[in-house]
Design a protein around this motif. Sequence first.
Motif, PDB file in Angstrom:
ATOM      1  N   THR A   1       9.179  -1.144   3.709  1.00 42.45           N
ATOM      2  CA  THR A   1       7.822  -2.010   3.724  1.00 42.45           C
ATOM      3  C   THR A   1       8.115  -3.573   3.770  1.00 42.45           C
ATOM      4  OG1 THR A   1       6.765  -0.127   2.910  1.00 42.45           O
ATOM      5  CG2 THR A   1       5.646  -2.316   2.787  1.00 42.45           C
ATOM      6  N   ALA A   2       8.729  -4.096   2.750  1.00 37.44           N
ATOM      7  CA  ALA A   2       8.919  -5.704   2.694  1.00 37.44           C
ATOM      8  C   ALA A   2       9.819  -5.818   3.921  1.00 37.44           C
ATOM      9  CB  ALA A   2       9.565  -5.855   1.640  1.00 37.44           C
ATOM     10  N   VAL A   3      10.662  -5.208   4.506  1.00 41.46           N
ATOM     11  CA  VAL A   3      11.507  -5.623   5.667  1.00 41.46           C
ATOM     12  C   VAL A   3      10.575  -5.671   6.852  1.00 41.46           C
ATOM     13  CG1 VAL A   3      13.461  -4.906   7.348  1.00 41.46           C
ATOM     14  CG2 VAL A   3      13.550  -4.687   4.748  1.00 41.46           C
ATOM     15  N   LEU A   4       9.776  -4.667   6.814  1.00 43.43           N
ATOM     16  CA  LEU A   4       8.744  -4.740   8.049  1.00 43.43           C
ATOM     17  C   LEU A   4       7.840  -6.076   8.040  1.00 43.43           C
ATOM     18  CD1 LEU A   4       7.665  -0.755   8.319  1.00 43.43           C
ATOM     19  CD2 LEU A   4       8.804  -2.417  10.000  1.00 43.43           C
ATOM     20  N   GLY A   5       7.344  -6.271   6.692  1.00 45.15           N
ATOM     21  CA  GLY A   5       6.664  -7.439   6.683  1.00 45.15           C
ATOM     22  C   GLY A   5       7.383  -8.836   7.189  1.00 45.15           C
TER      23      GLY A   5
ATOM     24  N   TYR B   1      -4.776  -5.423   9.640  1.00 45.33           N
ATOM     25  CA  TYR B   1      -4.544  -4.339  10.662  1.00 45.33           C
ATOM     26  C   TYR B   1      -3.889  -3.116   9.697  1.00 45.33           C
ATOM     27  CZ  TYR B   1      -5.441  -7.322  14.768  1.00 45.33           C
ATOM     28  OH  TYR B   1      -5.929  -8.197  15.649  1.00 45.33           O
ATOM     29  N   ARG B   2      -3.243  -3.309   8.892  1.00 48.66           N
ATOM     30  CA  ARG B   2      -2.630  -2.468   7.854  1.00 48.66           C
ATOM     31  C   ARG B   2      -3.384  -1.269   7.414  1.00 48.66           C
ATOM     32  NH1 ARG B   2       1.517  -2.499   2.693  1.00 48.66           N
ATOM     33  NH2 ARG B   2       2.105  -0.347   2.662  1.00 48.66           N
ATOM     34  N   MET B   3      -4.364  -2.148   6.852  1.00 46.59           N
ATOM     35  CA  MET B   3      -5.381  -1.418   5.966  1.00 46.59           C
ATOM     36  C   MET B   3      -6.477  -0.385   6.965  1.00 46.59           C
ATOM     37  SD  MET B   3      -6.343  -3.916   2.945  1.00 46.59           S
ATOM     38  CE  MET B   3      -7.025  -2.680   1.751  1.00 46.59           C
TER      39      MET B   3
ATOM     40  N   LEU C   1       4.053   0.770   9.889  1.00 44.57           N
ATOM     41  CA  LEU C   1       3.921   0.320   8.340  1.00 44.57           C
ATOM     42  C   LEU C   1       2.372   1.075   8.012  1.00 44.57           C
ATOM     43  CD1 LEU C   1       4.109  -1.918   6.224  1.00 44.57           C
ATOM     44  CD2 LEU C   1       2.801  -3.303   7.391  1.00 44.57           C
ATOM     45  N   ALA C   2       1.614   1.270   8.752  1.00 42.89           N
ATOM     46  CA  ALA C   2       0.501   1.869   8.447  1.00 42.89           C
ATOM     47  C   ALA C   2       0.563   3.510   8.542  1.00 42.89           C
ATOM     48  CB  ALA C   2      -0.812   1.514   9.318  1.00 42.89           C
TER      49      ALA C   2
ATOM     50  N   ARG D   1      -0.045   6.567  -9.376  1.00 41.78           N
ATOM     51  CA  ARG D   1       0.315   6.409  -7.789  1.00 41.78           C
ATOM     52  C   ARG D   1       0.657   5.245  -7.775  1.00 41.78           C
ATOM     53  NH1 ARG D   1      -2.954   4.840  -3.926  1.00 41.78           N
ATOM     54  NH2 ARG D   1      -4.962   5.390  -4.950  1.00 41.78           N
ATOM     55  N   LYS D   2       1.635   4.715  -6.832  1.00 45.67           N
ATOM     56  CA  LYS D   2       2.286   3.571  -6.500  1.00 45.67           C
ATOM     57  C   LYS D   2       1.637   3.379  -4.995  1.00 45.67           C
ATOM     58  CE  LYS D   2       6.748   1.536  -5.450  1.00 45.67           C
ATOM     59  NZ  LYS D   2       6.350   0.251  -6.319  1.00 45.67           N
ATOM     60  N   MET D   3       1.321   1.958  -4.600  1.00 44.01           N
ATOM     61  CA  MET D   3       1.108   1.770  -3.375  1.00 44.01           C
ATOM     62  C   MET D   3       2.088   0.434  -3.082  1.00 44.01           C
ATOM     63  SD  MET D   3      -2.625   1.852  -1.819  1.00 44.01           S
ATOM     64  CE  MET D   3      -2.979   3.352  -1.172  1.00 44.01           C
ATOM     65  N   ARG D   4       2.695   0.554  -1.944  1.00 46.76           N
ATOM     66  CA  ARG D   4       3.550  -0.580  -1.696  1.00 46.76           C
ATOM     67  C   ARG D   4       3.517  -0.570  -0.036  1.00 46.76           C
ATOM     68  NH1 ARG D   4       3.872  -2.968  -4.726  1.00 46.76           N
ATOM     69  NH2 ARG D   4       5.593  -2.794  -5.989  1.00 46.76           N
TER      70      ARG D   4
END
Length: 309
Positions: free
Chosen positions: A22-26, A39-41, A223-224, A306-309
């Motif tokens: 995820t961080a790489v995509l960012g 856009y992601r959300m 990403l989404a 639950r984790k969210m990244r």
Amino acid sequence: MPNAKLQSYLHFHVIVFIWGFTAVLGALISIDALPLVFYRMWLASGFIFLWILYKKKPLKMTAKQLLILASAGIVIALHWLTFFEAIKVSNVSITLALIATGAFFTSIMEPIFYKRKVIWYEVFFGVLVIAGLYIIFNVETDYVLGIILALISAFLSAVFSLINGKLAQKGDASVISFYELLIGVIAITIYLGFDTFIGEASAGFTSEFFQLSNQDWLLLLVLASVCTAYAFIASVAVMKYLSPYTIMLTINLEPVYGIILAFFIFGSKEEMNPEFYYGALIILSTVVLNGILKNKDGIGRFAKRRKMR
């Protein structure tokens, strides 16, 4: 059910690898953090909504639950905004190393939030985390803003996990996620809409805001869908077969996977001073040891959330 457990364990490693990606995509997505999170959300809430329809899950929530979900949604939106902005102004390695301090922030707030006693080793690990941060701040002076943003993001991640820890006990996880993402992006939309009317020409919903390259659209969809909707839904399923200890240790590999991926993709941009890796290793080690000791003491609440990244 050894085969199911082994498959779930391997599957969970893939999920954690995806979280690290995820961080790489960012970093690869060229737009700023605010439109990126917007856009992601929107996209992720849409994908999860389709899953809810497919599974025919009820969406009914009480007014009190929606109020709590609203606060969680805003927190996760701010967490992602600071997370991706930290990547934009520094790099993936800095951001992921500092995000690991989320466990430290949780250990500070959890006794207050859940009304339990402070544990001695959490205080000791807190001192070690501060020592690791001190080393990183001293050697990476060019990335101070990124470090501060990543720490804020880690703090917000801890707040989100504490709120979600209580929500998850009373509702379906995918429905909770849908409302959190939807409310979070509605809040961003209101902010952008307000900025459009009273801000400068470059603020809010400008024509440039909607002009994304094909590559950015493709990466945002990944990403989404894969890193958000799929990773969350799949993680809920596999966690049924894994112990809290296994979950905690595997999740702690996220920054390791992310930093290694970033080094191979971005090369010299991700190379840091040797002292940075010493500081990062101290922080990551405290997170791992904290998970081991919590599992032995039978606490392990953070691992179950639950984790969210």
